[in-house]
Design a protein around this motif. Structure first.
Motif, mmCIF file in Angstrom:
data_model
loop_
_atom_site.group_PDB
_atom_site.id
_atom_site.type_symbol
_atom_site.label_atom_id
_atom_site.label_comp_id
_atom_site.label_asym_id
_atom_site.label_seq_id
_atom_site.Cartn_x
_atom_site.Cartn_y
_atom_site.Cartn_z
ATOM 1 N N LEU A 63 0.870 -1.173 0.000
ATOM 2 C CA LEU A 63 0.000 0.000 0.000
ATOM 3 C C LEU A 63 0.906 1.222 0.000
ATOM 4 O O LEU A 63 1.530 1.552 1.005
ATOM 5 C CB LEU A 63 -0.910 -0.010 1.231
ATOM 6 N N MET A 64 1.000 1.868 -1.146
ATOM 7 C CA MET A 64 1.946 2.963 -1.329
ATOM 8 C C MET A 64 1.287 4.304 -1.050
ATOM 9 O O MET A 64 0.214 4.596 -1.593
ATOM 10 C CB MET A 64 2.480 2.952 -2.771
ATOM 11 N N TYR A 65 1.941 5.105 -0.208
ATOM 12 C CA TYR A 65 1.490 6.488 -0.042
ATOM 13 C C TYR A 65 2.170 7.327 -1.116
ATOM 14 O O TYR A 65 3.393 7.305 -1.257
ATOM 15 C CB TYR A 65 1.847 7.023 1.349
ATOM 16 N N ILE A 66 1.366 8.057 -1.899
ATOM 17 C CA ILE A 66 1.875 8.817 -3.039
ATOM 18 C C ILE A 66 1.814 10.303 -2.699
ATOM 19 O O ILE A 66 0.747 10.926 -2.783
ATOM 20 C CB ILE A 66 1.043 8.535 -4.315
ATOM 21 N N PRO A 67 2.930 10.928 -2.307
ATOM 22 C CA PRO A 67 2.889 12.344 -1.924
ATOM 23 C C PRO A 67 2.746 13.300 -3.102
ATOM 24 O O PRO A 67 2.214 14.399 -2.945
ATOM 25 C CB PRO A 67 4.226 12.555 -1.205
ATOM 26 N N ASN A 68 3.216 12.887 -4.272
ATOM 27 C CA ASN A 68 3.158 13.762 -5.448
ATOM 28 C C ASN A 68 1.726 13.840 -5.981
ATOM 29 O O ASN A 68 1.145 12.821 -6.378
ATOM 30 C CB ASN A 68 4.105 13.230 -6.532
ATOM 31 N N ALA A 69 1.146 15.025 -5.980
ATOM 32 C CA ALA A 69 -0.269 15.203 -6.331
ATOM 33 C C ALA A 69 -0.567 14.775 -7.773
ATOM 34 O O ALA A 69 -1.579 14.106 -8.036
ATOM 35 C CB ALA A 69 -0.677 16.659 -6.121
ATOM 36 N N LYS A 70 0.293 15.136 -8.707
ATOM 37 C CA LYS A 70 0.059 14.785 -10.101
ATOM 38 C C LYS A 70 0.126 13.277 -10.307
ATOM 39 O O LYS A 70 -0.727 12.688 -10.987
ATOM 40 C CB LYS A 70 1.089 15.487 -10.998
ATOM 41 N N LYS A 71 1.125 12.644 -9.700
ATOM 42 C CA LYS A 71 1.245 11.189 -9.825
ATOM 43 C C LYS A 71 0.048 10.502 -9.188
ATOM 44 O O LYS A 71 -0.472 9.504 -9.710
ATOM 45 C CB LYS A 71 2.544 10.714 -9.176
ATOM 46 N N TRP A 72 -0.407 11.040 -8.060
ATOM 47 C CA TRP A 72 -1.561 10.466 -7.388
ATOM 48 C C TRP A 72 -2.806 10.539 -8.269
ATOM 49 O O TRP A 72 -3.550 9.565 -8.403
ATOM 50 C CB TRP A 72 -1.802 11.190 -6.064
ATOM 51 N N GLU A 73 -3.042 11.678 -8.898
ATOM 52 C CA GLU A 73 -4.214 11.838 -9.765
ATOM 53 C C GLU A 73 -4.143 10.889 -10.957
ATOM 54 O O GLU A 73 -5.150 10.317 -11.371
ATOM 55 C CB GLU A 73 -4.321 13.287 -10.244
ATOM 56 N N ASN A 74 -2.940 10.708 -11.497
ATOM 57 C CA ASN A 74 -2.775 9.785 -12.628
ATOM 58 C C ASN A 74 -3.069 8.345 -12.220
ATOM 59 O O ASN A 74 -3.744 7.598 -12.937
ATOM 60 C CB ASN A 74 -1.359 9.888 -13.193
ATOM 61 N N LEU A 75 -2.557 7.937 -11.055
ATOM 62 C CA LEU A 75 -2.806 6.575 -10.571
ATOM 63 C C LEU A 75 -4.280 6.365 -10.250
ATOM 64 O O LEU A 75 -4.851 5.312 -10.538
ATOM 65 C CB LEU A 75 -1.964 6.295 -9.328
ATOM 66 N N LYS A 76 -4.911 7.373 -9.663
ATOM 67 C CA LYS A 76 -6.327 7.261 -9.299
ATOM 68 C C LYS A 76 -7.194 7.119 -10.541
ATOM 69 O O LYS A 76 -8.181 6.380 -10.545
ATOM 70 C CB LYS A 76 -6.745 8.484 -8.487
ATOM 71 N N ALA A 77 -6.803 7.833 -11.619
ATOM 72 C CA ALA A 77 -7.548 7.720 -12.877
ATOM 73 C C ALA A 77 -7.324 6.366 -13.540
ATOM 74 O O ALA A 77 -8.225 5.791 -14.147
ATOM 75 C CB ALA A 77 -7.135 8.846 -13.820
ATOM 76 N N LYS A 78 -6.114 5.847 -13.394
ATOM 77 C CA LYS A 78 -5.745 4.585 -14.045
ATOM 78 C C LYS A 78 -6.205 3.365 -13.250
ATOM 79 O O LYS A 78 -6.602 2.339 -13.833
ATOM 80 C CB LYS A 78 -4.220 4.557 -14.220
#
Length: 331
Positions: free
Chosen positions: A171-186
């Motif tokens: 379970l990875m915590y993703i601090p980078n907002a842009k990377k987080w949004e990309n992963l959430k969309a994918k």
């Protein structure tokens, strides 16, 4: 996000990794601009409790521990920390390992120590070993716990991908907002709605990195890792490292092929391999030959140790009165 469990769930958190991120995320802008994170001026910027003690990172850290416990309701939950000043065997063997990292500022070290104390006080087990890193402790715990439980390791560190198998997820915590949004969309079904956490399994890791989970140390052995000051093989880039590990499962098998096969024949074999396009095969082979020691040392540095002597994680038993006391102290 809750995944149905056919077996009990054990969650293992890298305390240093999450505390580091929470501390930096909670720094006021004035503190971020300060040149000396140990100065009295810097200390004045930090969020403090009623007693005047810095709690900026600790507040966020305990918030996310609460979120994880409420969302997943694990049967077992434990946190591992690095030991400050511990005699890590990697640094003994290679003094350059992590040598480029800045020292942790005093307010962060103080809050990490408070986190260790409060977690144990409220009933959450804490594991540490002065001979190694939190990664090694968690890998050893996950190996032990996955015999009878499903395991989720929680971190910000991609080194943990190597621990993932059919019974262990990261379970990875993703601090980078842009990377987080990309992963959430994918991967909407793998991302928690509360907190920047994304659950990764073997298939997702292979899709995102181009290598299998067990190959992560081999990948870093070839390409290196600047965050840990791991050199890898000079002249080998990300793409070439991935393609080599498409043809061979490990660094050892790569060197077995190189040392037993004529260079021209090996270059032809690589060229004929489906879906692999290694440009300048002769230069790649030469780079691998010249830096064999670096490759194998880099892999060794990137490999988590699964043999730390640890006791099994006890069933979770939170003392709610102490939890309330802890939250009141942080205010």
């Amino acid at each position: 996000m809750q995944v149905p469990q056919q077996r009990p769930l054990t969650m293992l958190l890298d305390g240093n990794a999450l505390m580091n991120v929470m501390y930096r995320a909670s720094l006021p802008e004035a503190a971020k601009k300060s040149e000396n994170p140990n100065s009295p001026e810097f200390f004045d910027y930090l969020i403090k409790n009623r007693s005047g003690e810095p709690v900026n990172g600790l507040k966020l850290f305990m918030k996310y521990v609460t979120i994880l416990l409420n969302a997943w309701k694990p049967a077992k939950f434990a946190v591992a920390f690095d030991v400050p000043g511990g005699s890590d065997f990697r640094k003994k063997a290679c003094p350059e390992y992590k040598a480029t990292r800045d020292e942790k500022p005093a307010p962060l070290l103080w809050q990490i120590k408070r986190a260790e104390e409060w977690l144990q006080y409220v009933g959450i087990p804490v594991y540490m070993d002065s001979r190694c890193e939190a990664d090694d402790v968690i890998y050893s715990l996950s190996s032990k716990e996955s015999v009878a439980s499903n395991v989720i390791v929680i971190t910000t560190d991609h080194d943990y991908y190597q621990m993932v198998n059919d019974r262990v997820k990261a379970l990875m915590y993703i601090p980078n907002a842009k990377k987080w949004e990309n992963l959430k969309a994918k991967y909407p079904d793998k991302c928690m709605s509360d907190g920047h956490f994304c659950l990764t399994d073997k298939k997702m890791i292979e899709s995102e990195t181009g290598v299998k989970p067990y190959q992560i140390p081999d990948y870093k052995g070839l390409y290196g890792d600047t965050s840990d000051n791991i050199t890898g093989v000079k002249g080998i880039g990300e793409k070439t490292a991935r393609e080599l590990l498409t043809m061979y499962p490990t660094i050892d098998s790569i060197y077995e092929a190189i040392n037993k096969t004529d260079e021209d024949i090996l270059a032809m074999v690589w060229k004929a391999y489906p879906d692999v396009n290694i440009r300048g095969a002769a230069k790649v082979i030469q780079a691998l030959k010249e830096h064999e020691k670096d490759a194998k040392m880099s892999k060794w540095l990137a490999t988590a140790w699964s043999n730390v002597p640890v006791n099994a994680v006890p069933n979770l038993n939170i003392y709610m009165d102490r939890w309330t006391q802890m939250l009141d102290w942080i205010k």
